[in-house]
Design a protein around this motif. Structure first.
Motif, PDB file in Angstrom:
ATOM      1  N   CYS B  39      -9.840  -7.278  -7.784  1.00 14.28           N
ATOM      2  CA  CYS B  39      -9.769  -7.677  -6.196  1.00 14.28           C
ATOM      3  C   CYS B  39      -9.206  -9.021  -6.144  1.00 14.28           C
ATOM      4  O   CYS B  39     -10.184  -9.829  -6.647  1.00 14.28           O
ATOM      5  N   ILE B  40      -8.461  -9.464  -5.494  1.00  8.11           N
ATOM      6  CA  ILE B  40      -7.890 -10.900  -5.455  1.00  8.11           C
ATOM      7  C   ILE B  40      -8.278 -11.113  -3.766  1.00  8.11           C
ATOM      8  O   ILE B  40      -8.064 -12.176  -3.260  1.00  8.11           O
ATOM      9  N   CYS B  42      -6.858  -9.917  -0.758  1.00  8.62           N
ATOM     10  CA  CYS B  42      -5.527 -10.291  -0.216  1.00  8.62           C
ATOM     11  C   CYS B  42      -5.502  -9.678   1.117  1.00  8.62           C
ATOM     12  O   CYS B  42      -4.732  -9.835   2.038  1.00  8.62           O
ATOM     13  N   THR B  43      -6.519  -8.739   1.305  1.00 11.19           N
ATOM     14  CA  THR B  43      -6.862  -8.038   2.645  1.00 11.19           C
ATOM     15  C   THR B  43      -5.863  -7.015   2.990  1.00 11.19           C
ATOM     16  O   THR B  43      -5.848  -6.511   4.129  1.00 11.19           O
ATOM     17  N   CYS B  45      -5.694  -4.151   2.069  1.00 10.86           N
ATOM     18  CA  CYS B  45      -6.297  -2.881   2.315  1.00 10.86           C
ATOM     19  C   CYS B  45      -6.928  -2.735   3.861  1.00 10.86           C
ATOM     20  O   CYS B  45      -6.956  -1.673   4.380  1.00 10.86           O
ATOM     21  N   CYS B  84      -2.668  -1.784  -2.215  1.00 12.54           N
ATOM     22  CA  CYS B  84      -3.392  -2.623  -3.272  1.00 12.54           C
ATOM     23  C   CYS B  84      -2.416  -2.998  -4.093  1.00 12.54           C
ATOM     24  O   CYS B  84      -1.966  -2.502  -5.009  1.00 12.54           O
TER      25      CYS B  84
END
Ligand code: SF4
Ligand code: SF4
Ligand code: SF4
Lengths: 282, 177
Positions: B39-40, B42-43, B45, B84
């Motif tokens: 998970c990076i 990035c929001t 989701c 994602c």
């Protein structure tokens, strides 16, 4: 909406955790469930009735739907609790004999689900009455329902635990090297496959397409790539994949190839023509 | 007798679950499984989730970005899986999601380090996201000059970009290429 219902002290006293565990011990494998529809969309009801069919047969471990809250050990509450179902829920709750187990059924029952911020709902059963078991899903499949009921009476243990991930550092996941020499190519294929076939089949399409292109001896030669695609299309049985592979070739591959060399993408030797596309459907 | 014959003929249709494991059908949408390392932050989701089961917010101390998933609110639509970019979230096969007596068990969180804006030094995204983008730039085949300019551009927060639009266009020409 703020909380307005305070559980009467006589009900509260008879519903401690010990009482509930004692009840579960006493009822063992024979429990009556009363189902309260608190404004559900009916998806949950359908799944509840799907799970009491012979396919799943919860009477194996004593589950029985009853028609009256006064007969119930367990209250199964579905729906996000709409304003109109507020008093009916309280009446059923108070009518059920103590101690009682309350199950919040479905995403709506647990937290309000998709309706959590609607003006006319309370956003979950536990906003108003105390809940013991949360059974998420929208709607929960019969298997989930059976699991939830078995968890409620203690036949099975729950296997979810709160997880808090910490200190993951700052290193991002490694991006694979592009076989085309430009990751934008892969990015465009991924987005095109999603547009064409959705995320699940799009992923399969992506794999099929990339595998076919990689087989070509020179991926910058559109004639060779088209030849490999025609081979792959011949071996493919699903016409959706066939058509989508042709579209990707025309729309994405040829567009990206233009950044490397000048080509004429109307040339039928390079791109798929309309006749070739129509052929798939015979 | 006839009925018994029929029963014998069709056999036992009842699933043995919960006394033996149940194999879900292909394409079943179970609980979204989260891979923290991928998970990076990035929001994407959180934006896509129709029921706000996924949220990405600053924590109370405002020094970490917290990804949070509430399984009790998830409607298993698969949109998070679809958007994602790194595959950190995938719908799994887990259907055994009920919890007893403690609602907190439905929750999963992940903390991510924050990155600060080059101009105003306000936190606006995660370090991982920036590093991921920079890594991506290197594989597109741009010249070093363009990469440098783009890197500076993505390290500026949206507010600074908005207020200083004219200055940025002169500063980072490469970002528009
Ligand atoms: S959880 Fe889903 S299926 Fe059940 S009532 Fe709510 S919206 Fe309908
Ligand atoms: S979309 Fe994926 S990478 Fe982005 S915040 Fe959500 S889980 Fe993390
Ligand atoms: S499956 Fe749908 S509802 Fe569940 S977290 Fe993902 S986007 Fe949200």
């Amino acid at each position: 909406m703020s909380k307005t219902y305070i559980v009467p002290s006589d009900i509260n006293e008879l519903n401690t955790l010990e009482d509930k565990l004692q009840l579960l011990k006493d009822i063992k494998r024979s429990f009556s469930v009363y189902r309260i529809d608190c404004g559900s969309c009916n998806g949950c009801e359908i799944e509840i009735f799907a799970s009491i069919t012979p396919m799943w047969d919860p009477e194996r471990f004593g589950f029985k739907l009853v028609a009256n809250p006064r007969h119930a050990d367990i209250l199964l509450c579905t729906g996000p609790l709409t304003r109109h179902m507020y008093y009916p829920l309280l009446r059923a709750y108070e009518a059920a004999p103590d101690p009682k187990i309350v199950i919040a059924y479905g995403a709506c029952g647990c937290t309000g689900g998709i309706f959590h911020d609607s003006y006319s709902t309370w956003g979950g059963i536990d906003k108003v009455i105390p809940v013991d078991v949360w059974l998420p899903g929208c709607p929960p499949s019969p298997a989930t329902t059976i699991f939830g009921l078995a968890t409620a009476i203690g036949v099975l243990e729950q296997n979810l635990k709160r997880v808090d991930h910490k200190d993951g550092g700052v290193k991002p996941p490694v991006i694979e090297e592009s076989f085309f020499g430009n990751t934008l190519f892969e990015r465009d294929i991924v987005s095109k496959t999603k547009v064409l076939m959705g995320y699940l089949h799009g992923r399969i399409l992506y794999k099929k397409y990339v595998d076919a292109v990689k087989k070509s001896t020179d991926i910058y030669n559109p004639v060779k790539v088209k030849y490999e695609l025609i081979e792959a299309i011949k071996n493919e049985s699903d016409p959706r994949y066939k058509e989508c592979m042709q579209i990707i070739h025309n729309d994405v591959y040829l567009k990206h190839l233009k950044t490397y060399k000048s080509i004429d993408d109307t040339n039928p030797a390079l791109s798929f023509t309309k006749e070739e596309m129509d052929e798939i459907y015979g | 007798m006839k009925l018994l014959d029929m029963t014998l003929k069709y056999g036992n249709a009842t699933h043995d679950y919960p006394f033996s494991p149940y194999a879900v059908p292909e394409g079943f949408r179970g609980k979204p499984e989260y891979e923290y390392d991928l998970c990076i932050g990035c929001t994407a989701c959180a934006v896509a989730c129709p029921s706000n089961a996924m949220n990405v917010e600053l924590n109370e101390a405002k020094d970490k970005l917290v990804w949070e998933f509430d399984c009790g609110r998830c409607i298993y639509c698969g949109r998070c899986d679809e958007v994602c970019p790194t595959g950190a979230i995938r719908l799994g096969q887990n259907f055994e999601t009920a919890v007893r007596f403690n609602k907190e068990d439905l929750i999963e969180t992940g903390e991510l380090e924050l990155e600060h804006c080059l101009k105003c030094n306000k936190a606006f995204t995660t370090k991982k996201l920036i590093a991921y983008c920079v890594q991506n730039f290197l594989k597109v085949g741009w010249t070093q000059e363009v990469i440098d300019e783009k890197t500076k551009y993505i390290q500026t927060c949206p507010e600074c970009k908005k207020h200083d639009a004219a200055g940025l266009i002169t500063d980072y020409k490469g970002a528009r290429r």
